[in-house]
Design an enzyme around this catalytic site. Structure first.
Site, mmCIF file in Angstrom:
data_model
loop_
_atom_site.group_PDB
_atom_site.id
_atom_site.type_symbol
_atom_site.label_atom_id
_atom_site.label_comp_id
_atom_site.label_asym_id
_atom_site.label_seq_id
_atom_site.Cartn_x
_atom_site.Cartn_y
_atom_site.Cartn_z
ATOM 1 N N THR A 66 2.261 18.528 42.568
ATOM 2 C CA THR A 66 3.190 18.245 43.667
ATOM 3 C C THR A 66 4.603 18.577 43.200
ATOM 4 O O THR A 66 4.818 18.863 42.025
ATOM 5 C CB THR A 66 3.155 16.757 44.056
ATOM 6 O OG1 THR A 66 3.609 15.990 42.934
ATOM 7 C CG2 THR A 66 1.772 16.287 44.470
ATOM 8 N N LYS A 79 6.999 3.158 35.940
ATOM 9 C CA LYS A 79 5.687 2.841 36.540
ATOM 10 C C LYS A 79 5.170 1.489 36.030
ATOM 11 O O LYS A 79 4.516 0.752 36.765
ATOM 12 C CB LYS A 79 4.670 3.952 36.246
ATOM 13 C CG LYS A 79 4.946 5.274 36.958
ATOM 14 C CD LYS A 79 5.043 5.137 38.463
ATOM 15 C CE LYS A 79 5.096 6.485 39.165
ATOM 16 N NZ LYS A 79 5.460 6.377 40.587
ATOM 17 N N GLY A 117 7.746 8.862 51.799
ATOM 18 C CA GLY A 117 7.663 9.759 50.639
ATOM 19 C C GLY A 117 7.003 11.095 50.919
ATOM 20 O O GLY A 117 6.501 11.724 49.990
ATOM 21 N N TYR A 124 6.489 12.057 29.994
ATOM 22 C CA TYR A 124 6.565 11.213 31.208
ATOM 23 C C TYR A 124 7.701 10.199 31.046
ATOM 24 O O TYR A 124 8.309 9.769 32.012
ATOM 25 C CB TYR A 124 5.204 10.530 31.446
ATOM 26 C CG TYR A 124 4.981 10.091 32.878
ATOM 27 C CD1 TYR A 124 5.076 10.993 33.928
ATOM 28 C CD2 TYR A 124 4.662 8.764 33.180
ATOM 29 C CE1 TYR A 124 4.866 10.590 35.239
ATOM 30 C CE2 TYR A 124 4.446 8.360 34.486
ATOM 31 C CZ TYR A 124 4.550 9.280 35.507
ATOM 32 O OH TYR A 124 4.342 8.879 36.807
ATOM 33 N N SER A 137 2.244 16.904 49.089
ATOM 34 C CA SER A 137 2.564 15.517 48.733
ATOM 35 C C SER A 137 1.340 14.611 48.827
ATOM 36 O O SER A 137 0.511 14.755 49.753
ATOM 37 C CB SER A 137 3.602 14.938 49.710
ATOM 38 O OG SER A 137 4.845 15.543 49.552
#
Ligand code: NAD
Length: 262
Positions: free
Chosen positions: A194, A163, A13, A156, A19
């Site tokens: 990010t 999540k 990732g 979100y 990041s």
């Protein structure tokens, strides 16, 4: 001697030096781990390869986690290069821009499927693909945003739902892999600027509000997350599994948030 001396750690990732994966890689190197890096595809290669060269990383492999064949192939390449692996980090998420700005009720079937596939299923698939080369005592971890998974974080949306599923997956994987003495945990980070965060509608306001309302009155950095990943990757956390560990300046403990109060 570093806390991760002699451990082989793979981090999935990395997009750029902002990041969370980069913070984790730096912390792992500092603690003496032998680090391998995986990234999504050609577009990311331009940023990732120079970073990998900078730290003299010997294993840098492309893997689009929506492709089973690429997951299989990267696991074989890791086995050939490292033999066994001690730490596996999943720092990956994706949802379309529309899904992170429109009301959640308008989430499309395709948008929901994509978010769940890349942000959740890939964690299960990667863990499974690597399970045969993980050493006893190995540590697997993913990145979550618990305040969006267990409560509502405006915009979100489907990522919060993803999540929640990711955290639950970490618990089920912890149960499955426990007999092999492999641990699986989730790190819940506060908002960090990010590439992925830039796609979340209203992120700038959320970021600012966080620093005003969290007990410690400060935002979280990729270095903070890296240090938590060192703890979870190290033998210091030998009996910790199935947990969601918050590193969020205490934001999640608040029942009422009064921004700006000193
Ligand atoms: P980032 O954009 O730097 O990292 C996200 C990574 O996911 C990128 O490297 C991207 O290439 C990768 N990715 C997307 N689709 C992929 C695919 N099909 N195959 C392989 N890789 C793919 O952003 P980040 O904030 O460092 O995100 C890392 C993790 O941290 C994510 O799980 C994110 O949800 C989580 N997180 C971020 C924050 C935050 O505020 N930034 C807070 C809590 C948790």
């Amino acid at each position: 001697m570093g806390l991760l001396e002699g451990k082989n750690a793979l981090v999935f990732g990395l997009a750029n030096d902002k990041s969370i994966a980069w913070g984790i890689i730096q912390a792992f190197l500092r603690e003496g781990a032998n680090v391998g890096i995986s990234y999504a595809g050609e577009v990311m290669a331009k940023r990732v390869k120079p970073l990998a060269e900078k730290i003299n990383c010997q294993w840098v492999e492309e893997c689009d986690v929506s492709q089973d064949a690429q997951i299989e192939s990267v696991a074989q390449k890791a086995a050939a290069h490292f033999g066994k692996v001690d730490i596996l980090v999943h720092s990956i998420a994706f949802a379309g821009r529309d899904e992170l700005s429109k009301p959640f009720a308008q989430t499309s079937r395709e948008g929901f499927r994509t978010a769940m596939d890349i942000s959740v299923y890939s964690f299960v698939a990667l863990t499974n693909a690597f399970s045969s080369i993980l050493n006893p005592g190995a540590s697997v971890m993913c990145l979550t945003y618990g305040s969006g998974a267990t409560k509502v974080a405006p915009h979100y949306n489907v990522m919060g739902v993803a999540k929640a599923a990711l955290e639950s997956s970490a618990r089920y994987l912890a149960y499955d892999l426990g007999p092999q003495k492999i641990r699986v945990n989730a790190i819940s980070a506060g908002p960090i600027r990010t590439l992925a965060a830039a796609g979340v509608g209203g992120f700038r306001d959320m970021y600012k509000h966080f620093a005003d309302a969290a007990p410690l009155r400060e935002n979280v950095t990729i270095e903070d997350v890296g240090n938590m990943a060192v703890f979870l990757g190290s033998d210091l956390s030998a009996r910790v599994t199935g947990e969601v560990i918050y590193i969020d300046s205490g934001f999640n403990i608040m029942g009422v948030q009064i921004a700006g109060e000193q």
